[in-house]
Motif scaffolding. Sequence first.
Motif, short mmCIF file in Angstrom:
data_model
loop_
_atom_site.label_atom_id
_atom_site.label_comp_id
_atom_site.label_asym_id
_atom_site.label_seq_id
_atom_site.Cartn_x
_atom_site.Cartn_y
_atom_site.Cartn_z
N GLN A 1 0.79 -1.24 -0.06
CA GLN A 1 0.03 -0.11 0.06
C GLN A 1 0.96 1.23 0.15
O GLN A 1 1.91 1.24 0.65
N PRO A 2 0.59 2.45 -0.92
CA PRO A 2 1.32 3.55 -0.72
C PRO A 2 1.57 4.20 0.63
O PRO A 2 0.42 4.02 1.33
N LYS A 3 2.62 4.40 1.05
CA LYS A 3 2.60 5.07 2.34
C LYS A 3 2.53 6.87 2.08
O LYS A 3 3.45 7.28 1.31
N LYS A 4 1.82 7.35 2.63
CA LYS A 4 1.76 8.83 2.75
C LYS A 4 2.87 9.28 3.79
O LYS A 4 3.08 9.01 4.83
N LEU A 5 3.63 10.30 3.29
CA LEU A 5 4.79 10.82 3.82
C LEU A 5 4.69 12.21 4.37
O LEU A 5 3.87 13.08 3.88
N GLU B 1 -0.63 11.69 13.99
CA GLU B 1 -2.08 11.69 14.82
C GLU B 1 -2.34 13.30 14.89
O GLU B 1 -3.56 13.65 15.06
N GLY B 2 -1.52 14.18 15.62
CA GLY B 2 -1.65 15.37 15.73
C GLY B 2 -2.33 16.03 14.30
O GLY B 2 -3.43 16.69 14.40
N LEU B 3 -1.67 15.98 13.37
CA LEU B 3 -2.44 16.34 11.95
C LEU B 3 -3.54 15.93 11.74
O LEU B 3 -4.35 16.77 11.11
N ALA B 4 -3.58 14.68 11.89
CA ALA B 4 -5.06 14.14 11.47
C ALA B 4 -6.26 14.50 12.34
O ALA B 4 -7.29 14.67 11.92
N LYS C 1 2.20 13.14 -0.31
CA LYS C 1 2.13 13.73 0.92
C LYS C 1 1.09 13.56 1.76
O LYS C 1 -0.10 13.34 1.22
N PHE C 2 1.45 13.35 3.00
CA PHE C 2 0.47 13.04 3.79
C PHE C 2 -0.26 14.41 4.32
O PHE C 2 0.21 15.47 4.52
N LEU C 3 -1.83 14.48 4.07
CA LEU C 3 -2.64 15.66 4.29
C LEU C 3 -3.04 15.76 5.61
O LEU C 3 -3.41 14.63 6.42
#
Length: 404
Positions: free
Chosen positions: A131-135, A236-239, A283-285
Amino acid sequence: MWVTSSCTAALTPTSVALGNFDGLHLGHRQVVQPILNRSPEQNSATILASGPNLRSNAGRDENLESEPPATCYNDSAAPPDRAGSSHNFDSLIAPKAEGNSLSGRDSDGVDRLYGTVVTFDPHPQEFFTGQPKKLLTPLAEKVELLAAMGVEQLVLLPFDRELAALTACEFVEEILVRQLKASRISVGVDFRFGRGRAGTAVDLQSIASGYGIDVALVPLHNCGEGDRISSSAIREGLASGDLRRANQLLGRPYSLVGTVVGGQRLGRTIGFPTANIELPPEKFLPRFGVYAVRVSVKQGGEKMEDGSSSYQPENAKSLIPGIAPTLSFVNGVMNVGCRPTVDGLQPTVEVHLLDWSGDLYGQTLSASLVEFLRPEQKFASLGALKTQIQADCDIARSVLAAKV
């Protein structure tokens, strides 16, 4: 900084910091520090300047982020492109020329060690799960951050099935000793490597000592209110929209970096033109919603033209032609999400620059997230959306003014 995906193309001998380093957070910087070719005073200043209240957590020896190691191809060619890869190594690799700042010996005529970060591509989790890893930091961002720290070389070890099967001893002997000619290694105490992740940081220290290689085991660290510094905690903080916590653990504001592309131009029709930023797909959103941001031009800053009537040359917050892109910034309001009011389906990232106007198409912008203002919501009409955007702008001005 020299960037390569082939160990045979690496500058040697090396001083190696080993790990995934997604995010380059405060804990990662502690691992990188021992391999920098700087004085201890300079290294300490760099770490302390990036974030206060950093505390060691040396008593813990658990692995929350570490992955199995990878190795690399035995020739100088870059690995074949993988489906879906967005990496463009040609744009990142500097010429390996005689006489450049990375070549030669030290002042005493002794072969110098090249401060080298060794990481894995793709991320091992992506390889094993399929699975693609969001970075947190896609390659281009990681390169920029490492270069700013003073790292001289980044080696991206291609992670494939055969080479991921190396034992701990084989990894040390083949990669670190024979190919990279490492004389010094730095890892976190929770680092695990080798087939089945059987090797520990202590094992690495023991194996490497047989080759006369010094290994620094960097303890885990807590920050601020006692949070363990980790990429997982930052995600976790960003999400959740807890931007204060995420930025504290990072030691800097989380940034979204991408190229301005054409959009639906809906913002212009309601008086709030926006720049539609295309991010790397990996990119991790952060949590969908509205953010107060500070925006800078990453490339082509000299081409910026400010048509705003409020433009003042002495205003350091303006994107001023001729000023280095990294020194100029402007406040803004950013929306991350699917725009439910206009029945959007795919996530977009759009930023409205406060008190500024001009042509941004084709420019690469970096938006540093300063504060989460509100979650994404659907409005009954464009008029209601316009009223809310005005309120968002007013709040963002107050927030950003207080954090100068």
